[in-house]
Enzyme design. Structure first.
Site, PDB file in Angstrom:
ATOM      1  CD  GLU A 196      68.837  70.923  39.233  1.00  0.00           C
ATOM      2  OE1 GLU A 196      69.010  72.062  39.401  1.00  0.00           O
ATOM      3  OE2 GLU A 196      68.181  70.594  38.271  1.00  0.00           O
ATOM      4  CD  GLU A 211      64.669  67.642  39.884  1.00  0.00           C
ATOM      5  OE1 GLU A 211      64.196  68.771  39.541  1.00  0.00           O
ATOM      6  OE2 GLU A 211      65.538  67.793  40.835  1.00  0.00           O
TER       7      GLU A 211
END
Ligand code: GLA
Length: 780
Positions: free
Chosen positions: A182, A259
């Site tokens: 991320e 995710e």
């Protein structure tokens, strides 16, 4: 001639073999689909973390994921677990990640590896080793710091050594490897990401498909050629919106939610987080209907044993040790309602000939323990060994300690009047004693930095015992040194003096340290270790019921179970049966609070209870915000479109305090307000740092049914929101939130992100925005 033919045919044979191998073992992000051995492949992955599961249960948890309908297991590797001391690697036993990947293969599943170096994961410092912090000017996740890059490269090389032979192209089961984690939340430096890509390739992952993960709002902040892109988002997300921009920018890419958050993690002092089965399942079905690959984060969260749980900031919010996550497979490895719902949904989407296997048998049953009474106690003040001295207080890392507690001791002179003790920065929770008498605590969650010192007739001994409750694992506050950061002062009236010449005592978390103490009877008050033993005729899993205890850690037979804290929401601790013995078992508990009759019982199910803590609310009983003499900088109406919305002022305005006043909702007959994120734009149009922000006032906050307090608007987590009290019939507009930015800023506008899930509740339509240098008028 004959020889030439033989060589040629050998070469052809080799070439055929090579081709065959390639044809048999490939995985790529192809045109609009992932391709396994040349055929379309939809990834149905389950995230598991090997250190959060006792090794004896690894295979059971893998098989549970398969029985939930998964074909792949997704894992992080944790740098700080494997390199606890600089240059000393441990990939053995519980840390044997290659063994974990082989077990996945043995069970006919593929594997996705996410080696970091940064992983987030509610794990101490996001997986970065604490010893990096010994370098004073350390910078992380950037090419700017050669020490960080050198250390990260060495670690990634070591991971490559362990795992690269298991790439699918080498006959293993690893189909993809992630680059960093991320990164869009952190920065936009494509060169850094490209370098990490190259390091991972050079570490041995030379053939495998690489990918990266980000959010729909930030995946386009940087570029890394040759690395597939995926998105992360939470239960109940609107899938079409999530992939809208992604599809425009990557029309040929396969879609994957790398995710898909099945639940969420719990933070100390905040309500237990859950995500409803229906909400969760709806978006999973949408993904299956649209052939979108996914990974369930977490499929089974397990436990952040020992000191491993991290924290979020701003505001500083430490994560609990249980990583149950409201995941489909609970902390103890048992199936939940969510598990069965996923299993039956996926039955409808299997490939031809594919079946979902039955559930494996449980590796350990549940037992109950006899009540454990503690008869031995070791007071912390009686166990002060190897003092160190320092002129000004230094951090824990400076003293070569990673986790645990550190005692700062000093003498203060006699004085016949009260004084104020002030500590620049306490990380994270200090208890303060004068001549062994408890004076109070300083809790970083509330930015507490000072307390009163009573008059003393004689010189007195000042003790400040500071405990770490998890290093920040997310955002810019990740450089989070522990203990006392800065200076300590004593002030009386206008007079302030800095305290010098400290004695330091270290209390690390290793099991061996806790054993090697002077245990006596139960007399004496103060922070202490309690020791006991109990006999078992059979072993099995249990939860220890920690109600009645204060704040500390538990070790059973040398295993550190993690932290407990009476404020909840978790009041129990998971104790895996495989860590118990038939016969004698030893238990040690450290608690900063006193106990007359210390006992522990076991329970069969986890206990969630939150001690109502009014200080989590940003409005005192009866408080009203009076805006009658405040002038809005701007006002207007937001459109009903999803995504970030930016409002620019006509001219820049200077101010420290801002207030957003919501006047109506996009839905008629909706009297609530919700905001996912809010950013203030500086003169350059960029978001200013929210690290110093504090919520001064919020008219209404949901802190019981969900953790939706007003500080969620600057926690940088888009899936977690501020919402006014759910179902509050009396609630009425306007709804207001006031923030103190900690200093004056020159502001050119603001950006706001409405909630991103499928619900439309509370999305603001009409608003007014105020910014001023002086405080707003809040009346009692
Ligand atoms: C992000 C991170 C994960 C984890 C989740 C929240 O997606 O990539 O490591 O922190 O948030 O649980």
């Amino acid at each position: 001639m004959k020889r030439l033919i033989t060589i040629t045919s050998l070469f052809c044979l080799f070439f055929l073999f090579e081709q065959n191998l390639t044809a048999q073992n490939t995985f790529i992000a192809g045109k609009n689909q992932f391709e396994l051995n040349g055929k379309p492949f939809l990834i149905r992955a389950a995230e598991l973390h090997y250190p959060r599961i006792p090794k004896e249960y690894w295979e059971h948890r893998i098989q549970m994921c398969k029985a939930m309908g998964m074909n792949t297991i997704c894992i992080y590797t944790f740098w700080n677990l494997h390199e606890q001391k600089e240059g000393v690697y441990d990939f053995s036993g519980q840390n044997d990640v290659a063994e974990f990947v082989r077990l996945i293969k043995k069970n006919g599943m593929y594997c996705i590896v996410r080696p970091g170096p940064y992983v987030c994961a509610e794990w101490d410092m996001g997986g970065l080793p604490w010893w990096l912090l010994k370098k004073e000017d350390i910078e992380v996740r950037t090419l700017k710091d050669p020490f960080f890059m050198k250390s990260a490269t060495a670690y990634l090389n070591r991971v490559g050594k362990e795992l690269s032979s298991l790439q699918i192209q080498n006959g293993g089961n690893i189909i993809m490897v992630q680059v960093e984690n991320e990164y869009g939340v952190w920065g936009n430096d494509g060169d850094y990401m490209t370098k990490i890509r190259d390091i991972i390739r050079a570490s041995g992952f030379d053939k495998v498909q690489l990918f990266r993960c980000d959010w729909s709002s930030n995946f386009d902040r940087y570029k890394v050629p040759g690395v597939a892109e995926t998105l992360n988002f939470g239960a109940g997300s609107n899938i079409e919106n999530q992939f809208k921009k992604f599809k425009t920018l990557n029309p040929d890419a396969p879609l994957m939610c790398s995710e898909y958050w099945t639940g969420w993690f719990d933070q100390w002092g905040r309500p237990h987080e859950t995500r409803g089965v229906e909400t969760f399942l709806g978006s999973l079905k949408d993904m299956m209907d649209n052939k979108i690959s996914f990974s369930l984060y977490m499929a089974h969260g397990g436990t952040s044993f020992g000191q491993w749980s991290g924290a979020n900031a701003p505001p500083y919010a430490p994560t609990v040790s249980s990583y149950d996550y409201d995941a489909p497979i609970n902390e103890a490895g048992q199936p939940t309602e969510k598990f069965y719902a996923i299993r039956s949904l996926l039955q409808n989407y299997l490939n031809e000939g594919e079946t979902i296997p039955p559930l494996p048998s449980e590796p350990s049953k549940f037992i109950s323990l006899p009540e454990i009474a503690f008869t031995k106690k070791a007071l912390l003040r009686d166990n002060l060994k190897n003092p160190k001295t320092t002129d000004v207080p230094k951090t824990m890392e400076y003293f070569d300690q990673g986790w645990g507690r550190i005692l700062y001791r000093n003498k203060i002179s006699a004085d016949d009047s009260e004084r104020i003790l002030k500590i620049d920065d306490v990380h994270d929770y200090a208890v303060v004693y004068l001549n062994d008498k408890y004076l109070g605590k300083l809790d970083r969650r509330f930015n507490e930095t000072s307390l009163k010192i009573p008059a003393t007739k004689k010189d007195a001994q000042l003790d400040i015992l500071v405990e770490t409750t998890g290093r920040v694992n997310y955002g810019k506050a990740i450089i989070d040194r522990k203990g006392i950061n800065g200076k300590v002062y004593l002030s009386k009236g206008a007079e302030t003096k800095e305290l010098h010449n400290w004695q330091i005592y270290n209390f690390p978390v290793d099991a061996a340290f806790q054993k090697d103490l002077k245990y006596g009877n139960l007399t004496g008050d103060g922070p202490a270790w309690y020791k006991s033993s109990f006999k078992l005729s059979e072993t099995g899993d249990v939860y220890l019921d920690m109600r009645g205890w204060g704040k500390g850690m538990v070790w059973v037979n040398g295993h550190n179970l993690g932290r407990f804290w009476k404020i909840g929401p978790t009041q129990s601790m998971y104790l895996p049966g495989k860590w118990l013995n038939v016969g004698e078992n030893e238990i040690i508990v450290f608690d900063v609070e006193n106990h007359d009759k210390p006992v522990i019982k076991s329970v069969g199910t986890p206990v969630f209870e939150i001690i109502a803590d009014a200080s989590m609310l940003h409005r005192k009983e009866g408080e009203m915000l009076d805006l009658s003499d405040a002038v809005p900088v701007t006002s207007g109406s937001f459109t009903s479109e999803t995504g970030w919305k930016e409002v620019k002022f006509k001219a820049v305005v200077k101010g420290r305090y801002f207030c957003l006043e919501a006047l109506s909702s996009q839905l008629t007959s909706d009297n609530s307000t919700s905001i996912a994120e809010l950013e203030i734009l500086g003169e350059d149009g960029k978001a200013i740092s929210a690290l110093k922000w504090k919520v001064v006032f919020a008219d209404s906050e949901e802190v019981t049914a969900s953790g939706s307090s007003a500080d969620k608007i600057f926690d940088l987590q888009e899936s977690v929101i501020w919402q006014t009290r759910i179902g509050d019939k009396k609630a009425a507009f306007p709804h207001t939130v006031v923030i103190d930015m900690g200093e004056n800023n020159t502001v050119s506008g603001f950006r706001i992100l409405p909630r991103t899930d499928k619900s439309k509740n509370g999305i603001i339509k009409d608003y007014r925005f105020y910014l001023q240098e002086k405080k707003f008028n809040i009346k009692l």
